[in-house]
Design a protein around this motif. Structure first.
Motif, mmCIF file in Angstrom:
data_model
loop_
_atom_site.group_PDB
_atom_site.id
_atom_site.type_symbol
_atom_site.label_atom_id
_atom_site.label_comp_id
_atom_site.label_asym_id
_atom_site.label_seq_id
_atom_site.Cartn_x
_atom_site.Cartn_y
_atom_site.Cartn_z
ATOM 1 N N LYS A 258 0.846 -1.196 0.000
ATOM 2 C CA LYS A 258 0.000 0.000 0.000
ATOM 3 C C LYS A 258 0.879 1.243 0.000
ATOM 4 C CE LYS A 258 -2.614 2.400 3.548
ATOM 5 N NZ LYS A 258 -3.315 2.206 4.804
ATOM 6 N N GLU B 247 -1.526 -2.362 1.715
ATOM 7 C CA GLU B 247 -2.951 -2.280 1.469
ATOM 8 C C GLU B 247 -3.374 -3.203 0.347
ATOM 9 O OE1 GLU B 247 -4.898 1.071 -0.552
ATOM 10 O OE2 GLU B 247 -5.828 1.376 1.397
ATOM 11 N N LYS B 248 -2.918 -2.938 -0.876
ATOM 12 C CA LYS B 248 -3.429 -3.671 -2.034
ATOM 13 C C LYS B 248 -2.973 -5.124 -2.011
ATOM 14 C CE LYS B 248 -3.586 -1.696 -6.059
ATOM 15 N NZ LYS B 248 -3.204 -1.143 -7.364
ATOM 16 N N THR C 174 -9.832 -5.578 -6.349
ATOM 17 C CA THR C 174 -11.229 -5.535 -5.963
ATOM 18 C C THR C 174 -11.948 -6.860 -6.205
ATOM 19 O OG1 THR C 174 -11.788 -4.665 -8.153
ATOM 20 C CG2 THR C 174 -11.379 -3.071 -6.384
ATOM 21 N N SER D 184 -6.067 -5.929 6.113
ATOM 22 C CA SER D 184 -7.333 -6.327 5.498
ATOM 23 C C SER D 184 -7.978 -7.453 6.289
ATOM 24 C CB SER D 184 -7.090 -6.782 4.057
ATOM 25 O OG SER D 184 -6.126 -7.830 4.027
ATOM 26 N N PRO E 56 -14.382 -10.588 7.873
ATOM 27 C CA PRO E 56 -14.851 -9.297 7.339
ATOM 28 C C PRO E 56 -16.035 -8.691 8.084
ATOM 29 C CG PRO E 56 -14.334 -10.781 5.533
ATOM 30 C CD PRO E 56 -14.188 -11.587 6.795
ATOM 31 N N SER F 271 -14.736 -5.925 11.087
ATOM 32 C CA SER F 271 -13.736 -4.888 10.842
ATOM 33 C C SER F 271 -13.804 -3.849 11.960
ATOM 34 C CB SER F 271 -13.989 -4.225 9.489
ATOM 35 O OG SER F 271 -15.291 -3.649 9.454
ATOM 36 N N SER G 195 -9.511 -3.339 8.134
ATOM 37 C CA SER G 195 -10.458 -2.729 7.203
ATOM 38 C C SER G 195 -11.142 -3.805 6.378
ATOM 39 C CB SER G 195 -9.735 -1.745 6.282
ATOM 40 O OG SER G 195 -9.240 -0.666 7.033
ATOM 41 N N LYS G 196 -12.427 -3.615 6.175
ATOM 42 C CA LYS G 196 -13.217 -4.600 5.436
ATOM 43 C C LYS G 196 -12.692 -4.722 4.015
ATOM 44 C CE LYS G 196 -18.026 -5.955 4.597
ATOM 45 N NZ LYS G 196 -17.947 -7.177 5.399
ATOM 46 N N SER G 197 -12.509 -5.955 3.573
ATOM 47 C CA SER G 197 -11.982 -6.221 2.241
ATOM 48 C C SER G 197 -12.970 -7.092 1.467
ATOM 49 C CB SER G 197 -10.632 -6.940 2.333
ATOM 50 O OG SER G 197 -10.816 -8.284 2.767
ATOM 51 N N SER G 198 -12.604 -7.396 0.232
ATOM 52 C CA SER G 198 -13.445 -8.258 -0.598
ATOM 53 C C SER G 198 -13.159 -9.734 -0.380
ATOM 54 C CB SER G 198 -13.231 -7.914 -2.077
ATOM 55 O OG SER G 198 -11.875 -8.099 -2.437
#
Length: 602
Positions: free
Chosen positions: A54, A108-109, A120, A174, A231, A234, A272-275
């Motif tokens: 990130k 992050e990513k 995403t 995440s 998830p 979070s 943090s909420k992720s996919s």
């Protein structure tokens, strides 16, 4: 004509061009570095390996690696950090960032290195899971008696270093992903200690989630722990790491002399909420309960801030029929009297109504063999679940025939035999009780008639940690003798053409509060749990395991839910060990429901 033009461009002193050239060079270099590292590491399943990266402006960089397994990981982290810090300094000197804000790299990513999926896109991750090490007892002795010699093996741990977390601010991870971290034990001079065996207590806790991050001792002063939050939960968390004992000193005969008990880290972490999606937890079946070591969590699904203790010492914070939220549990969560907390692991549990419990237990004979926590659990099953309120105390040695107060045709037999001492009024013998001939004959007597118990709920217990076993070798030998005794008893049952009782083994609780530093401390009890499971499995004794150590662990740091040794003391509106009026009893009540799941599931 083309070459001179090219040279002219390369000789340009434009800051913008110099920056792009340096960035391109660094990108190529890092590309070679990543390829080299990937080919030099031991990757179990390449398609499941990710790097979390990130970019922000927090001023700190620290990468987190997920599902990587390789040596020299700390040197890798440090090299990566130093490389990016150099790049940041070069970029800052070229005035390419806003004044006063240095470009930075953080986490992050999520990038799938093999598939290059967009961040995403929904991914499915596995749940954290741990296993009991094969040949646990013999390997424990090898690690315990590992030779010293080198200065770094003779030193003593006083601190630790977490390269991926230390010095960072605004740590954000995440949800769903498993985040693995490595840390090094350090001595009083700040140098690495290179021998394993330190006992670290870990905790990840938020408003609606409490669990124990599993930790792995790599044997060389390096440890690995994992974090994961679903998830649905979070939010803000604290990661806590405590060094309780050094180099297996909690296993000593008199461990109080060696207690360290120092909080080394309290690190705020935002999940943090992720996919990312996790496999949905299903309700426990019999086949789910063969796992020796659990990695569960307590989750909260209701909160009544105005809830106060009643005159009978109970906390009725929700209506008894307040429902569970699937998939975390099923049935009436309000009956747990936990103000919304419930435990789940690789499967979830049903909260039994009185009718369901009686329909399961009618005409059965349940034999309880363990420490005095069994006394509390039996009483809590009677009072809270079976609605039998005329039994306020369950003795250490008792045979109960219990009738359903609403249906006298439904009866269940509970036999409880204390194993802390061959004499029911004494203590501190544990498995050494088997050296008493009278005690062995007492136990054999219940399995020598034409009717035998259909289920045994076993527990080795806290008394094994108290003032008897001079060393771990003696306990391992005693565990082997106890396993051989029960194998002989069951063989006698089979020889008479009777059905062998099902064995449900409940691990010993995590001692809480000040008891964390006593003879029966968490370090010793966790090791003893492993030895018992190892030996009893070797004799083919165990059908199901209930990991009460994992269930109690998130609540063992103080005495709010325990008196040090017991998590199920009867409710009472009196001053408790921590100075407050009353105490929480829901942890043992949760155990009662978990045991009913084991007894009643198919």
């Amino acid at each position: 004509m083309f070459f001179p033009h090219t040279l002219k461009v390369m000789k340009s002193n434009s800051p913008k061009i110099l920056w792009w050239f340096k960035l391109l060079t660094m990108g190529v270099f890092l590309g070679f570095l990543i390829v080299w590292e990937i080919h030099s590491v031991n990757v179990g399943s390449f398609s499941e390996d990710f790097i979390l990266v990130k970019v922000n402006s927090s001023g700190k960089f620290s990468p987190i690696f997920k599902d990587f397994s390789f040596t020299n990981i700390i040197q890798y982290y440090e090299f990566w950090v130093n490389t990016y810090q150099k790049l940041n300094q070069d970029v800052a000197r070229q005035n390419l960032a806003p004044k006063g804000v240095a470009p930075d790299f953080n986490l992050e990513k999520v990038t799938n290195l093999s598939h290059k999926e967009p961040a995403t896109r929904t991914r499915v991750c596995r749940w954290i899971s741990t296993e009991l090490e094969a040949n646990y007892s013999s390997n424990l002795l090898i690690e315990l008696f590992a030779p010293g010699g080198e200065p770094c093996r003779e030193s003593r741990t006083v601190d630790l270093k977490i390269p991926a977390l230390d010095g960072r601010e605004n740590i954000e991870l995440s949800t769903g992903d498993i985040h693995e971290f490595v840390f090094h034990a350090l001595d009083d001079s700040g140098k690495p200690h290179c021998l394993g065996g330190d006992y670290f207590e870990t905790d990840i806790a938020g408003e609606t989630w409490k669990s124990r991050p599993p930790i792995k001792d790599l044997g060389n002063g390096t440890y690995q722990f994992s974090l994961q939050v679903h998830p649905d939960f979070s939010g803000e968390y604290n990661l806590t790491i405590i060094l309780l004992f050094r180099h297996y000193e909690g296993l000593r005969f008199w461990p109080e002399r060696f207690v360290f008990d120092k909080v080394l880290r309290v690190i705020p972490v935002k999940f943090s909420k992720s996919s990312v999606e996790l496999p949905e937890i299903s309700q426990c079946k019999k086949s789910d309960l063969v796992k020796d070591v659990w990695s569960g969590r307590w989750t909260r699904h209701a909160k009544n801030d105005s809830c106060s203790i009643s005159n009978d010492g109970r906390y009725r914070c929700q209506e008894p029929n307040f429902p569970c939220q699937k998939p975390w549990c099923d049935g009436p969560l309000g009956s747990l009297e936990s103000n919304g907390w419930v435990y789940s692991t690789h499967c979830s549990f049903n909260m039994f109504s009185s009718e369901e419990a009686w329909n399961c237990l009618k005409d059965r004979w349940i034999f309880w063999w363990g420490d005095s926590n069994h006394c509390d659990t039996v009483r809590n099953i009677l009072n809270f679940i079976l609605d039998v309120n005329d039994t306020r105390e369950v003795p250490r040695r008792v045979d109960l025939n219990i009738s359903n107060p609403r249906n006298s045709s439904q009866t269940v037999r509970f036999t409880n035999i204390f194993n802390g001492h061959p004499n029911e009024t004494d203590n501190n013998q544990g498995l050494n009780s088997f050296t008493d001939t009278g005690y062995r004959e007492l136990l054999k007597g219940y399995f020598s008639r034409h009717v035998v118990p259909d289920t045994i709920i076993m527990n080795s217990g806290l008394h094994d940690g108290l003032m008897h076993w001079s060393n771990i070798t003696c306990f391992i030998e005693s565990a082997d003798f106890a396993a051989s005794f029960w194998a002989e008893v069951f063989n006698g049952v089979r020889q008479r053409a009777l059905t062998q009782p099902e064995v449900i083994y409940r691990t010993t609780v995590a001692p809480g509060g000040n008891a964390r530093t006593h003879g029966y401390n968490p370090n010793k009890m966790e090791a003893f749990n492993g030895v018992i499971l190892d030996k009893f499995r070797a004799y083919g004794l165990i059908d199901c395991v209930i990991d009460d150590f994992d269930m109690t662990y998130p609540w063992h740091f103080d005495n709010r839910c325990n008196d040090g040794a017991h998590y199920g003391r009867a409710p009472s509106k009196q001053k408790w060990r921590d100075g407050q009026i009353g105490h929480q009893y829901f942890v043992d009540l949760m155990l009662a429901h978990v045991l009913l799941n084991a007894l009643c599931s198919t």
